[in-house]
Design an enzyme around this catalytic site. Structure first.
Site, PDB file in Angstrom:
ATOM      1  CB  CYS A   1      -0.967   0.000   1.175  1.00  0.00           C
ATOM      2  SG  CYS A   1      -0.174   0.376   2.733  1.00  0.00           S
TER       3      CYS A   1
ATOM      4  CB  CYS B   1       0.187   4.354   4.305  1.00  0.00           C
ATOM      5  SG  CYS B   1      -0.536   2.795   4.757  1.00  0.00           S
TER       6      CYS B   1
END
Length: 145
Positions: A52, A54
């Site tokens: 992902c 993040c």
């Protein structure tokens, strides 16, 4: 291996290497996790890596920078890759079953037990600098002899 698996393997290669090139031991099987964790002495920083945004923009850079700046460093740096090495990730998460599964996430292990856990909720939507400072503070507390 099917085409999707092959494609994902290529996509995640640099994401894996980012931690490995910074001293992390990547554990890719449940057996490797057990072998390492069951014999582990001292402190360990465990990063549950993921694909992902993040993880890429926040977690991995924050971990890297916190370790560079930290006066107190863990004895071991370990990582598993959620969504890629499923059995290894599941086995690692079993060592800190008291917290819900989260990726990316950062665990501090000390003397055979979970000492601190930073879940995705404390990574996503925070500035990289905040995560780095948070981790640096935790490293100082957990890793001081």
């Amino acid at each position: 291996m099917n085409a999707y698996d092959e494609y994902m393997k290529g996509i995640v290669k640099p994401m894996r290497e980012e931690l490995v090139q910074n001293g992390f031991t990547e554990l890719t099987t449940a057996e490797a996790v057990e072998e390492k964790m069951d014999k582990l002495e001292g402190t360990a920083l465990v990063v549950i890596n993921s694909v992902c945004g993040c993880a890429a923009g926040l977690a991995r850079p924050a971990v890297r920078e916190a370790l560079q700046e930290a006066e107190q460093k863990p004895d071991h740096l370990l990582t598993v890759f959620a969504g890629q090495d499923k059995e290894a990730t599941e086995r690692m998460r079993a060592y800190f079953a008291e917290v819900p599964p989260s990726s990316p996430s950062i665990a501090l292990w000390k003397d055979g037990a979970l000492a601190y856990f930073i879940p995705r909720e404390q990574i996503e939507n925070f500035e990289m600098e905040q995560i780095k400072n948070h981790l640096a503070e935790v490293l100082t507390q957990v890793c001081s002899k």
